[in-house]
Design an enzyme around this catalytic site. Structure first.
Site, PDB file in Angstrom:
ATOM      1  N   ASP A   1     -10.933  -4.338  -2.771  1.00 16.68           N
ATOM      2  CA  ASP A   1      -9.643  -4.671  -3.390  1.00 16.68           C
ATOM      3  C   ASP A   1      -9.642  -4.357  -4.886  1.00 16.68           C
ATOM      4  O   ASP A   1      -8.662  -3.845  -5.426  1.00 16.68           O
ATOM      5  CB  ASP A   1      -9.312  -6.152  -3.184  1.00 16.68           C
ATOM      6  CG  ASP A   1      -8.834  -6.459  -1.777  1.00 16.68           C
ATOM      7  OD1 ASP A   1      -8.314  -5.537  -1.109  1.00 16.68           O
ATOM      8  OD2 ASP A   1      -8.975  -7.612  -1.340  1.00 16.68           O
TER       9      ASP A   1
ATOM     10  N   THR B   1      -8.882  -9.269   6.833  1.00 16.56           N
ATOM     11  CA  THR B   1      -7.747  -9.762   6.065  1.00 16.56           C
ATOM     12  C   THR B   1      -7.642 -11.274   6.221  1.00 16.56           C
ATOM     13  O   THR B   1      -8.480 -11.909   6.869  1.00 16.56           O
ATOM     14  CB  THR B   1      -6.448  -9.030   6.479  1.00 16.56           C
ATOM     15  OG1 THR B   1      -5.413  -9.368   5.567  1.00 16.56           O
ATOM     16  CG2 THR B   1      -6.028  -9.389   7.901  1.00 16.56           C
TER      17      THR B   1
ATOM     18  N   SER C   1       0.290  -4.749  10.344  1.00 13.64           N
ATOM     19  CA  SER C   1      -0.612  -4.001   9.452  1.00 13.64           C
ATOM     20  C   SER C   1      -0.377  -2.492   9.553  1.00 13.64           C
ATOM     21  O   SER C   1      -0.162  -1.947  10.635  1.00 13.64           O
ATOM     22  CB  SER C   1      -2.067  -4.308   9.819  1.00 13.64           C
ATOM     23  OG  SER C   1      -2.941  -3.475   9.089  1.00 13.64           O
TER      24      SER C   1
ATOM     25  N   LYS D   1     -11.317 -13.577   4.753  1.00 12.28           N
ATOM     26  CA  LYS D   1     -12.068 -12.816   3.746  1.00 12.28           C
ATOM     27  C   LYS D   1     -13.245 -13.598   3.162  1.00 12.28           C
ATOM     28  O   LYS D   1     -14.261 -13.003   2.796  1.00 12.28           O
ATOM     29  CB  LYS D   1     -11.144 -12.365   2.609  1.00 12.28           C
ATOM     30  CG  LYS D   1     -10.199 -11.239   2.983  1.00 12.28           C
ATOM     31  CD  LYS D   1      -9.437 -10.777   1.745  1.00 12.28           C
ATOM     32  CE  LYS D   1      -8.580  -9.571   2.043  1.00 12.28           C
ATOM     33  NZ  LYS D   1      -7.926  -9.044   0.818  1.00 12.28           N
TER      34      LYS D   1
ATOM     35  N   ASN E   1      -2.617 -19.013 -13.181  1.00 13.26           N
ATOM     36  CA  ASN E   1      -2.513 -19.457 -11.788  1.00 13.26           C
ATOM     37  C   ASN E   1      -1.881 -20.843 -11.747  1.00 13.26           C
ATOM     38  O   ASN E   1      -2.097 -21.657 -12.662  1.00 13.26           O
ATOM     39  CB  ASN E   1      -3.906 -19.500 -11.144  1.00 13.26           C
ATOM     40  CG  ASN E   1      -3.837 -19.663  -9.636  1.00 13.26           C
ATOM     41  OD1 ASN E   1      -3.401 -18.743  -8.928  1.00 13.26           O
ATOM     42  ND2 ASN E   1      -4.247 -20.809  -9.136  1.00 13.26           N
ATOM     43  N   ARG E   2      -1.115 -21.113 -10.701  1.00 16.48           N
ATOM     44  CA  ARG E   2      -0.452 -22.417 -10.592  1.00 16.48           C
ATOM     45  C   ARG E   2      -1.459 -23.561 -10.610  1.00 16.48           C
ATOM     46  O   ARG E   2      -1.212 -24.605 -11.199  1.00 16.48           O
ATOM     47  CB  ARG E   2       0.407 -22.470  -9.315  1.00 16.48           C
ATOM     48  CG  ARG E   2       1.708 -21.719  -9.434  1.00 16.48           C
ATOM     49  CD  ARG E   2       2.530 -21.817  -8.164  1.00 16.48           C
ATOM     50  NE  ARG E   2       1.836 -21.264  -7.020  1.00 16.48           N
ATOM     51  CZ  ARG E   2       2.305 -21.245  -5.776  1.00 16.48           C
ATOM     52  NH1 ARG E   2       3.481 -21.775  -5.516  1.00 16.48           N
ATOM     53  NH2 ARG E   2       1.618 -20.699  -4.802  1.00 16.48           N
TER      54      ARG E   2
ATOM     55  N   GLN F   1      -7.671   1.019  -1.640  1.00 14.92           N
ATOM     56  CA  GLN F   1      -8.725   0.171  -1.077  1.00 14.92           C
ATOM     57  C   GLN F   1      -9.081   0.642   0.326  1.00 14.92           C
ATOM     58  O   GLN F   1     -10.246   0.599   0.731  1.00 14.92           O
ATOM     59  CB  GLN F   1      -8.334  -1.317  -1.113  1.00 14.92           C
ATOM     60  CG  GLN F   1      -7.165  -1.741  -0.261  1.00 14.92           C
ATOM     61  CD  GLN F   1      -7.518  -2.057   1.186  1.00 14.92           C
ATOM     62  OE1 GLN F   1      -8.695  -2.192   1.524  1.00 14.92           O
ATOM     63  NE2 GLN F   1      -6.519  -2.143   2.031  1.00 14.92           N
TER      64      GLN F   1
ATOM     65  N   GLY G   1      -6.183 -15.989  -6.305  1.00 15.46           N
ATOM     66  CA  GLY G   1      -6.640 -16.041  -4.917  1.00 15.46           C
ATOM     67  C   GLY G   1      -7.649 -14.951  -4.635  1.00 15.46           C
ATOM     68  O   GLY G   1      -8.281 -14.413  -5.547  1.00 15.46           O
TER      69      GLY G   1
END
Length: 275
Positions: free
Chosen positions: A104, A64, A19, A68, A149-150, A242, A129
């Site tokens: 975010d 993270t 990070s 979350k 999205n898939r 963010q 996501g």
């Protein structure tokens, strides 16, 4: 100088070893003469970690993956956006009460506004996501948003924010690329790998292309779309904005984002040298 009055902030998640947040926030504390330190904590047991946060009176946190969403049940309150999104990336300890926020979405919006107009634009978002949800919630108030999205169900779930959600396929991608002004990759595709969510044959000219992946700084998506004359925005800008909002929530100080980016770029260079 660290002493008995030094406040502690940090990042919790797994993994966290690469990070950039410790480098950025510790540089900010130094710049603004704030007696505080920021550490990264790799967490295996979230409930125990939150108990430790309370017990040690840690002043604030970034959260993270993969925590979350999981952290919500252990907090005392949520901001409007965190409650709507169901995801938290920032925690503020307010006199013993842990309040969750999500920065975010605002981070993405500010990064976009740095380079282009957003209001009234047509935005194609790839990925539903945690980051995708936050971005959808924020941008849906200003722009026309389509989410691909898939897993179609996840995209459809975001229609509660007044957007359109569909399954990500070559056909839907081709159709909405022709429709969009702005394309945002909120998937992990391209992170530390030379892959892109958009096949080269589907690329369009004069798009604004924002990839929230920042490692590598120039992803395959950005590299290929730039060759088509697109305006490209790297994911480090989202991380910076963010993080700036988190810092403001903790300290009340609106930090210098140019300074933050400089620190982050230096940390990225150092990391590449050490690997």
């Amino acid at each position: 100088m660290i002493d008995a009055k030094t406040k502690l902030y940090g990042l919790i998640g797994k993994p966290v070893e690469h990070s950039l947040s410790p480098a950025i926030h510790n540089a900010l504390f130094k710049k603004y003469n704030i007696n505080a330190v920021y550490l990264a904590f790799e967490v295996d047991d979230l409930e125990s970690a939150v108990k430790g946060i309370r017990g040690l009176k840690i002043s604030g946190l970034n959260v993270t993956m993969p925590y979350k969403e999981q952290i919500l049940e252990f907090l005392d309150g949520l901001s409007e956006e965190a409650n709507a999104i169901g995801s938290v990336n920032t925690v503020v300890n307010r006199e013993g009460k842990l309040i969750g926020y999500n920065t975010d979405g605002i981070g993405t919006l500010k990064a976009l506004k740095r380079f282009t107009e957003v209001e009234g634009k047509r935005v194609l978002l790839l990925g539903a996501g945690g980051a995708g949800k936050a971005i959808t919630y924020t941008l849906s108030r200003l722009a026309k948003v389509v989410v691909l999205n898939r897993t179609e169900k996840k995209a459809k779930e975001l229609e509660k924010f007044g957007v359109k959600g569909e399954k990500l396929s070559k056909e839907s991608l081709e159709y909405y690329l022709s429709w969009a002004d702005i394309v945002i990759n909120a998937t992990s595709l391209g992170m530390n790998e030379d892959k892109t969510p958009i096949p080269k044959e589907l690329l369009k000219e004069k798009l604004v292309v924002f990839d929230i992946v920042y490692s590598p700084l120039e992803t395959k998506l950005l590299r290929e779309t730039r060759k088509f004359g697109c305006l490209t925005i790297d994911g480090l800008w989202m991380l910076i904005y963010q993080g700036a909002e988190s810092f403001r929530l903790w300290t009340g100080v609106k930090p210098d984002v140019e300074f933050m980016r400089k620190v982050a770029l230096e940390a990225l260079k150092s990391e590449r040298r050490s690997i």
